[in-house]
Write an enzyme that holds these catalytic residues in place. Structure first.
Site, PDB file in Angstrom:
ATOM      1  N   LYS A 128       0.439   3.930   6.785  1.00 36.62           N
ATOM      2  CA  LYS A 128      -0.179   4.868   5.847  1.00 36.62           C
ATOM      3  C   LYS A 128       0.274   6.287   6.156  1.00 36.62           C
ATOM      4  CE  LYS A 128      -3.290   2.049   3.803  1.00 36.62           C
ATOM      5  NZ  LYS A 128      -2.739   0.817   4.437  1.00 36.62           N
ATOM      6  N   SER A 161       0.808  -1.216   0.000  1.00 38.49           N
ATOM      7  CA  SER A 161       0.000   0.000   0.000  1.00 38.49           C
ATOM      8  C   SER A 161       0.847   1.274   0.000  1.00 38.49           C
ATOM      9  CB  SER A 161      -0.956   0.011   1.200  1.00 38.49           C
ATOM     10  OG  SER A 161      -0.237   0.117   2.401  1.00 38.49           O
TER      11      SER A 161
END
Lengths: 211, 211
Positions: free
Chosen positions: B169, B132
């Site tokens: 993230k 990600s």
DNA sequence: CGGTTTAACATACAAATGTATGCTATAAAT
DNA sequence: ATTTATAGCATACATTTGTATGTTAAACCG
């Protein structure tokens, strides 16, 4: 002096030793003595020798400041013994020198730990400059840790000097010649003249500091 | 013994000292003597004292193995002293615990150096699992070094627990809510319920070992 | 060239440091 | 309770190691 619970002081002695040894400043027996306020040298020495017997410290008999962390105490990844961390120079750029590397633009030192690189082998850090290895997750500003090797196996990521310029690429052997492959479609494969090519070593680690 | 060209031996002595000192094994004067085959201790000592005069080495007078790299030789990131390296735990995964982190899957320890993180503050390493954050150069298998912080500034890359799952993230504040942005178009922005979200800390470093 | 600096040697001494031996008292074990 | 192992103390000694002084010869420089 009253005695402390069994094993407690010993643990603290080991903590001190580890701290000092990792900081590169091995203490003398008497420095340990003073750190704990023992009135006798022998008390400190007994603890140190006990730690050696327990396998937590190693020592070089007779030598001053001769205690070292035992391999097992330095660290364990799973089952493996791990080499103690060492500090390697971080270079802003590399240039060809008569022999070895010219240590120019020394930016600092980095703690590096590797079981594969021997204590006598040379490591250095280098700051990454272009985007040519982007798709391998090596970005501008990153630092690569390079293992100086006379020869590097096919497929490894290497630092090479092409003429005066240092570059990071993946190495591919094509018969006699060596190709330097970027990891970025915007860059071309290089096939430098063997005379102008000097492979400095192999990249064993990539780091990025996100300050 | 014939004399070598001026300054040449001096340089080699310094190289040896640097190597040994960075390896945490300060040599004695006589060890330097032997390393170079000098027939007199004084020859080694003269070189060492000269290096001190030149400001390349420091020494603690009288102490055995008392030579150290001068600050200017050890390190300079601008003007700052640099914190000694410390060892932080490398976790295979993180899980929510009653308080703090559950230290599960301890894979080993990593040497980390940071001037910004205090000695009492908590650091840990975590192995990266998904893709990600690919476009930020954070790939599966990489290791992120995380600074445990109660609150993290907007825009930083963080490690967060969403429910039971740990994720890496970029953090964006949107009013009361927190968004977790991937760096990969194949992944979606997360806007987790504040009750299920726990930001563990900020990523200050990314590492990749290419063994 | 001639003077100065520096590399290297030889030797001696003093301080720092590792090592050994013998002892006492308390925690830990049985 | 008795025994045993361990923490800690005191002191002495041998080795390692830092330091000092003096000498010789080659490199360096004006």
């Amino acid at each position: 002096m009253g005695r402390t619970p069994t094993g407690q002081t010993r643990e603290q002695v080991f903590q001190l030793m580890r701290e000092r040894l990792l900081a590169g400043q091995p203490p003398t027996v008497r420095e340990v003595q003073e750190a704990f306020g023992f009135r006798s040298v022998q008390t400190a020495r007994a603890h140190l020798e006990a730690l050696v017997s327990e396998g937590r410290l190693d020592k070089q008999s007779g030598r001053s400041r001769g205690y070292r962390l035992a391999d097992s105490a330095v660290l364990v990844t799973g089952e493996d013994r791990i080499a103690p961390p060492r500090l390697v120079p971080l270079l802003g750029r590399v240039a060809a020198g008569a022999f070895g590397l010219a240590v120019e633009d020394l930016e600092g030192y980095l703690p590096v730990q590797s079981d594969r690189v021997g204590a006598n082998e040379e490591l250095f850090g280098l700051r990454v400059r272009g985007e040519s290895m982007r798709d391998a997750g090596i970005l501008p500003g990153d630092i690569v840790i390079v293992w100086r090797l006379p020869s590097v196996e096919d497929g490894a990521i290497v630092v090479a000097l092409v003429g005066e310029e240092a570059t990071i690429k993946r190495l591919r052997r094509r018969g006699e010649r060596i190709e330097l492959h970027p990891a970025n479609p915007d860059y071309a494969v290089m096939t430098p003249d063997p005379d102008t090519l000097q492979v400095l070593g192999r990249v064993i680690e990539v780091r990025r500091y996100l300050d």
